[in-house]
Scaffold this motif. Structure first.
Motif, PDB file in Angstrom:
ATOM      1  N   VAL A 231       0.809  -1.117  -0.002  1.00 57.07           N
ATOM      2  CA  VAL A 231       0.070  -0.282  -0.006  1.00 57.07           C
ATOM      3  C   VAL A 231       0.869   1.568   0.073  1.00 57.07           C
ATOM      4  CG1 VAL A 231      -1.863   1.348   1.531  1.00 57.07           C
ATOM      5  CG2 VAL A 231      -1.862  -1.101   1.163  1.00 57.07           C
ATOM      6  N   THR A 232       2.191   1.282   0.787  1.00 53.80           N
ATOM      7  CA  THR A 232       2.795   2.314   0.847  1.00 53.80           C
ATOM      8  C   THR A 232       3.597   2.784  -0.604  1.00 53.80           C
ATOM      9  OG1 THR A 232       2.839   2.145   3.370  1.00 53.80           O
ATOM     10  CG2 THR A 232       4.790   3.484   2.308  1.00 53.80           C
ATOM     11  N   ASP A 233       3.988   1.623  -1.103  1.00 49.70           N
ATOM     12  CA  ASP A 233       4.412   1.730  -2.484  1.00 49.70           C
ATOM     13  C   ASP A 233       3.554   2.330  -3.181  1.00 49.70           C
ATOM     14  OD1 ASP A 233       4.935   0.227  -5.071  1.00 49.70           O
ATOM     15  OD2 ASP A 233       6.917   0.286  -4.489  1.00 49.70           O
ATOM     16  N   ALA A 234       2.442   1.706  -3.319  1.00 55.80           N
ATOM     17  CA  ALA A 234       1.214   2.284  -4.229  1.00 55.80           C
ATOM     18  C   ALA A 234       1.124   3.588  -3.811  1.00 55.80           C
ATOM     19  CB  ALA A 234       0.264   1.308  -4.045  1.00 55.80           C
ATOM     20  N   LEU A 235       1.170   3.920  -2.660  1.00 52.05           N
ATOM     21  CA  LEU A 235       0.966   5.631  -2.522  1.00 52.05           C
ATOM     22  C   LEU A 235       2.129   6.472  -3.053  1.00 52.05           C
ATOM     23  CD1 LEU A 235      -0.820   7.370  -0.628  1.00 52.05           C
ATOM     24  CD2 LEU A 235       0.577   7.261   0.942  1.00 52.05           C
ATOM     25  N   ALA A 236       3.116   6.080  -3.247  1.00 53.27           N
ATOM     26  CA  ALA A 236       4.496   6.784  -3.529  1.00 53.27           C
ATOM     27  C   ALA A 236       4.349   6.725  -5.035  1.00 53.27           C
ATOM     28  CB  ALA A 236       5.804   6.052  -3.098  1.00 53.27           C
ATOM     29  N   ARG A 237       3.800   5.894  -5.677  1.00 58.85           N
ATOM     30  CA  ARG A 237       3.675   5.728  -7.300  1.00 58.85           C
ATOM     31  C   ARG A 237       2.511   6.735  -7.535  1.00 58.85           C
ATOM     32  NH1 ARG A 237       7.331   2.125  -8.829  1.00 58.85           N
ATOM     33  NH2 ARG A 237       7.796   0.574  -7.495  1.00 58.85           N
ATOM     34  N   LEU A 238       1.478   6.715  -6.586  1.00 61.11           N
ATOM     35  CA  LEU A 238       0.179   7.579  -6.780  1.00 61.11           C
ATOM     36  C   LEU A 238       0.804   9.157  -6.749  1.00 61.11           C
ATOM     37  CD1 LEU A 238      -2.801   8.046  -7.292  1.00 61.11           C
ATOM     38  CD2 LEU A 238      -2.812   7.821  -4.581  1.00 61.11           C
ATOM     39  N   ALA A 239       1.730   9.463  -6.033  1.00 65.36           N
ATOM     40  CA  ALA A 239       2.205  10.858  -5.807  1.00 65.36           C
ATOM     41  C   ALA A 239       1.355  11.789  -5.278  1.00 65.36           C
ATOM     42  CB  ALA A 239       3.317  11.011  -6.894  1.00 65.36           C
ATOM     43  N   PRO A 240       0.633  11.464  -4.284  1.00 64.94           N
ATOM     44  CA  PRO A 240      -0.407  12.731  -3.944  1.00 64.94           C
ATOM     45  C   PRO A 240       0.293  13.847  -3.434  1.00 64.94           C
ATOM     46  CG  PRO A 240      -0.181  11.038  -2.241  1.00 64.94           C
ATOM     47  CD  PRO A 240       0.550  10.293  -3.455  1.00 64.94           C
ATOM     48  N   ALA A 241      -0.341  14.831  -3.433  1.00 60.28           N
ATOM     49  CA  ALA A 241       0.270  16.102  -2.998  1.00 60.28           C
ATOM     50  C   ALA A 241       0.433  16.151  -1.484  1.00 60.28           C
ATOM     51  CB  ALA A 241      -0.825  17.225  -3.261  1.00 60.28           C
ATOM     52  N   GLY A 242       1.702  16.388  -1.063  1.00 65.89           N
ATOM     53  CA  GLY A 242       1.907  16.465   0.399  1.00 65.89           C
ATOM     54  C   GLY A 242       2.465  15.160   0.917  1.00 65.89           C
ATOM     55  N   LEU A 243       2.820  14.037   0.033  1.00 69.64           N
ATOM     56  CA  LEU A 243       3.558  12.886   0.654  1.00 69.64           C
ATOM     57  C   LEU A 243       5.094  13.174  -0.003  1.00 69.64           C
ATOM     58  CD1 LEU A 243       3.777  10.140   1.300  1.00 69.64           C
ATOM     59  CD2 LEU A 243       3.514   9.239  -1.089  1.00 69.64           C
ATOM     60  N   ALA A 244       5.657  13.211   1.289  1.00 69.74           N
ATOM     61  CA  ALA A 244       7.172  13.474   1.106  1.00 69.74           C
ATOM     62  C   ALA A 244       8.271  12.673   1.300  1.00 69.74           C
ATOM     63  CB  ALA A 244       7.483  14.553   2.517  1.00 69.74           C
ATOM     64  N   GLY A 245       7.858  11.549   1.604  1.00 66.93           N
ATOM     65  CA  GLY A 245       8.667  10.323   1.540  1.00 66.93           C
ATOM     66  C   GLY A 245       7.899   9.206   2.178  1.00 66.93           C
ATOM     67  N   ILE A 246       8.632   7.988   2.110  1.00 72.12           N
ATOM     68  CA  ILE A 246       8.040   6.903   2.411  1.00 72.12           C
ATOM     69  C   ILE A 246       9.461   5.742   3.296  1.00 72.12           C
ATOM     70  CG2 ILE A 246       6.533   6.523   0.833  1.00 72.12           C
ATOM     71  CD1 ILE A 246       8.005   4.386  -0.322  1.00 72.12           C
ATOM     72  N   HIS A 247       9.002   4.736   4.064  1.00 73.98           N
ATOM     73  CA  HIS A 247       9.797   3.989   4.845  1.00 73.98           C
ATOM     74  C   HIS A 247       9.060   2.639   4.517  1.00 73.98           C
ATOM     75  CE1 HIS A 247      11.419   1.678   8.132  1.00 73.98           C
ATOM     76  NE2 HIS A 247      12.417   2.246   7.821  1.00 73.98           N
ATOM     77  N   LEU A 248       9.988   1.702   4.373  1.00 72.43           N
ATOM     78  CA  LEU A 248       9.323   0.280   4.087  1.00 72.43           C
ATOM     79  C   LEU A 248      10.325  -0.542   5.040  1.00 72.43           C
ATOM     80  CD1 LEU A 248       9.036   0.365   0.198  1.00 72.43           C
ATOM     81  CD2 LEU A 248       7.138   0.629   1.754  1.00 72.43           C
ATOM     82  N   ASN A 249       9.841  -1.804   5.109  1.00 70.32           N
ATOM     83  CA  ASN A 249      10.563  -2.869   5.955  1.00 70.32           C
ATOM     84  C   ASN A 249      10.511  -4.219   5.239  1.00 70.32           C
ATOM     85  OD1 ASN A 249       8.410  -2.212   7.932  1.00 70.32           O
ATOM     86  ND2 ASN A 249       8.759  -4.373   8.277  1.00 70.32           N
TER      87      ASN A 249
END
Length: 436
Positions: A231-249
């Motif tokens: 979901v977080t990967d998909a969110l980063a690819r969607l690139a909504p306004a305001g998303l500044a970065g992601i962290h995954l494990n």
């Protein structure tokens, strides 16, 4: 019967998780009724379809008594014919869990713990989304959206909530503070169950972007492991306004068939671990991806079946957990009570089958659109007890914008749940450079 469309069972087994994923509302109705039917209290923000309603978890005594009765009425299978977990969750483990669940476990303790945190629901795209929203007491805290996985839930992040939002009370600095948003994936926990198909990780990501917008956050970061990583990967690819970065494990690309180098000892060990998972650890994945309704009958009717199915998740954390019910020391924070908090949440909300459908959705995508490149900074923590410990070279190949990578000394697949303080340190470090 031959599949006429979508990926085959063989494909899913080969590609692993990525293909399978690539104030009071009171649930007092019949056991397993949808949380969406619970009554909501006063609106706190917005109006109409965008309203956000306070929520409290509450189950009737009759539901808890029925749970104990069903546990006590379990019809057990014969004992496994091997000395290890090769044939699945061992009978002694399952019976020890059931005995503790029926005679010693206290759901009310967990219910009170959960209700100390601010909880809400809001309707997004036809689904009532439940979420925890803990605002930091510190000025300039960075909003953090944390997404759980399967067979996890919001339970994964509860003990990290304090350190993340109030670092000065847990040995940290005010400059490391987060406002924390922990939503329940649709079909999980107190979020309602989708009544139409199409709720894959991409649609969930769109709902999360709307949630953060609705909460008024103009800059935020996101974190996820397991299904939450998808979901977080998909969110980063969607690139909504305001998303500044992601962290995954969890590096899903490695489980999804991507080819990586195996030149170094570290890379060879990771490749061997991926192969082992794909050949012996992904039986649940095939069932979820192609026949979630079939396994759903057992998950909805028998608490012992639900617990065994969830304990069979083949990770280092859960292997250690099985021993915990037989008297061994717990793996980090994965105590008997904490794990039964999670299993009980699935049982009481009747979400065994609806949570499994996320894998079916991801294995049967309704859109063939090629994923966009990720442009925001990516942080990654390779915990040693993960399905495999992803080498930096593999992570960089998947995420060219990688700006943080670390290999913690301990921790496993459910990092936030198992080692909440260590997980907190990783998240702080991953996002520290993005606070300016």
């Amino acid at each position: 019967m031959t599949e006429t469309s979508g990926p085959t069972r063989r494909t899913v087994l080969q590609t692993g998780v990525a293909a399978g994923i690539a104030v009071a509302a009171t649930a007092t109705g019949a056991l397993g009724s949808s949380p969406a039917s619970a009554a909501a209290a006063t609106t706190t923000t917005a109006s109409g379809a965008n309203k956000i309603r306070p929520f409290r978890a509450s189950f009737s005594n009759s539901q808890l008594l029925e749970l104990r009765h069903r546990i006590g009425s379990t019809r057990w299978p014969s004992r496994e014919l091997v000395k290890d977990r090769e044939q699945g969750v061992q009978l002694a483990t399952a019976q020890a869990l059931a005995k503790y669940w029926k005679t010693k476990y206290d759901w009310r303790r967990f219910e009170a713990k959960l209700n100390k945190l601010p909880q809400f629901t809001t309707e997004i795209d036809g689904v009532d989304v439940h979420f925890i929203h803990v605002r930091s007491p510190h000025k300039d805290a960075l909003p953090l959206l944390a997404t759980h996985g399967w067979p996890g839930s919001i339970v994964e992040f509860l003990d990290a909530a304090g350190p993340l939002t109030n670092p000065t009370a847990h040995g940290g600095k005010a400059s490391d503070a987060f406002h924390l948003v922990i939503p329940s994936i649709p079909g999980y926990g107190f979020s309602s169950q989708p009544t139409v198909t199409g709720w894959d990780q991409n649609r969930i990501a769109k709902a999360w972007a709307e949630l953060m917008k609705r909460l008024g956050y103009t800059k935020y970061v996101a974190q996820g492991g397991d299904a939450g990583a998808a979901v977080t990967d998909a969110l980063a690819r969607l690139a909504p306004a305001g998303l500044a970065g992601i962290h995954l494990n969890l590096l899903l690309s490695a489980l999804g068939g991507a080819q990586f180098p195996a030149a170094t000892a570290e890379e060879q060990a990771a490749k061997a671990a991926v192969t082992l998972f794909q050949t012996t650890g992904s039986a649940y994945l095939s069932e979820h991806s192609f026949r979630p309704e079939t396994i759903g009958y057992a998950l909805t009717d028998s608490p012992a079946a639900l617990a065994a199915w969830m304990l069979d998740h083949d990770t280092d954390s859960y292997n250690k957990l099985s021993k915990t019910f037989l008297g061994a020391s717990p793996s980090g924070n994965l105590t008997r009570d904490h794990v039964l908090d999670n299993i009980s949440l699935y049982w009481l909300t009747g979400t065994g089958v609806s949570s499994a459908r996320l894998y079916w959705e991801s294995a049967h995508p309704q859109s063939a659109t090629a994923p966009a490149a990720i442009k925001v900074p990516v942080g990654f923590s390779a915990f040693p007890g993960e399905i495999f410990q992803a080498p930096r070279s593999w992570v960089e190949a998947t995420y060219p914008t990688l700006n943080y990578y670390n290999k913690p000394a301990k921790g496993g697949h459910f990092a936030a749940w198992e080692e909440p303080l260590l997980f907190t340190d990783e998240v702080r470090a991953a996002f520290r450079s993005l606070r300016k």
